[in-house]
Scaffold this active site. Sequence first.
Site, mmCIF file in Angstrom:
data_model
loop_
_atom_site.group_PDB
_atom_site.id
_atom_site.type_symbol
_atom_site.label_atom_id
_atom_site.label_comp_id
_atom_site.label_asym_id
_atom_site.label_seq_id
_atom_site.Cartn_x
_atom_site.Cartn_y
_atom_site.Cartn_z
ATOM 1 N N LYS A 83 0.860 -1.185 0.000
ATOM 2 C CA LYS A 83 0.000 0.000 0.000
ATOM 3 C C LYS A 83 0.900 1.241 0.000
ATOM 4 O O LYS A 83 1.780 1.380 0.866
ATOM 5 C CB LYS A 83 -0.873 -0.004 1.252
ATOM 6 C CG LYS A 83 -2.337 0.137 0.956
ATOM 7 C CD LYS A 83 -3.164 0.001 2.200
ATOM 8 C CE LYS A 83 -4.589 0.434 1.944
ATOM 9 N NZ LYS A 83 -5.380 0.439 3.162
HETATM 10 O O1 G3P Z 1 -8.406 0.798 4.319
HETATM 11 C C1 G3P Z 1 -8.519 2.138 4.586
HETATM 12 C C2 G3P Z 1 -9.880 2.677 4.774
HETATM 13 O O2 G3P Z 1 -10.863 1.787 4.495
HETATM 14 C C3 G3P Z 1 -10.072 3.677 5.847
HETATM 15 O O3 G3P Z 1 -11.385 3.808 6.307
HETATM 16 O O4 G3P Z 1 -13.102 4.526 7.915
HETATM 17 O O5 G3P Z 1 -10.691 5.166 8.302
HETATM 18 O O6 G3P Z 1 -12.009 6.215 6.485
HETATM 19 P P1 G3P Z 1 -11.823 5.005 7.307
#
Ligand code: G3P
Length: 220
Positions: A83
């Site tokens: 990533k």
């Molecule tokens: O994998 C990264 C992503 O899904 C982050 O999600 O909820 O932290 O915006 P969030």
Amino acid sequence: MKIFLDTANIKEILQYAFVIDGVTTNPTLMSQEKTGYNIREHIAEIARIVNGPISVETMSQTAPEIVREAEELATISPNVVIKIPMNEAGLQAAKILSAKKIKTNVTLIFSANQAFLAAKAGATYASIFVGRLDDIGHDGIDVVRDTIEIYRQHDFSTELITASVRHPLHVINAAKAGSHVITIPPKVLSLMFRHNLTDAGLKKFCDDWAQLAKNQGPGL
Ligand code: G3P
């Protein structure tokens, strides 16, 4: 559409291993695993459970450093996907890693132009954070829809991951928009299995069966 589980938690990965095609982690999710584990061993353990791509984020800042860190992470398992943050250094590194056949997932994408550049750099995956766009009053799924149109129109092989998923409607809308992959937090995935009418219907079947057994008397 493939389902990845957006977590670094072994228990959750084991629980949903039967329905997922891969896993995505990030530094925040890794930091929530409080057990004082060895990061390399933790990723190896995920790779033993899931036979599919496992995204692990690099924390280096320059392209040569990202490439070095990626090469090191890629030795953990052939299923590790690196990533990389969406910026100039990240895309430089993605291009080098693509030539070396190391899989990449360009992350923190918030516009179709960023997703277009990630594909030009040869990224294996591009992660669009729909929930964080919705949070600031945009429509994250619009970016998914535009990106899919661009990728199809120009025959890019990069797969779009709908990420930052907050609720089951994101899943339906990402699927309708043609997203190749959606990475779902366990809490949202658990909601997708459920419907009140399913619960009520099952309860009635069980009650009726119990009543039938009672009416039949002994010997059933
Ligand atoms: O994998 C990264 C992503 O899904 C982050 O999600 O909820 O932290 O915006 P969030």
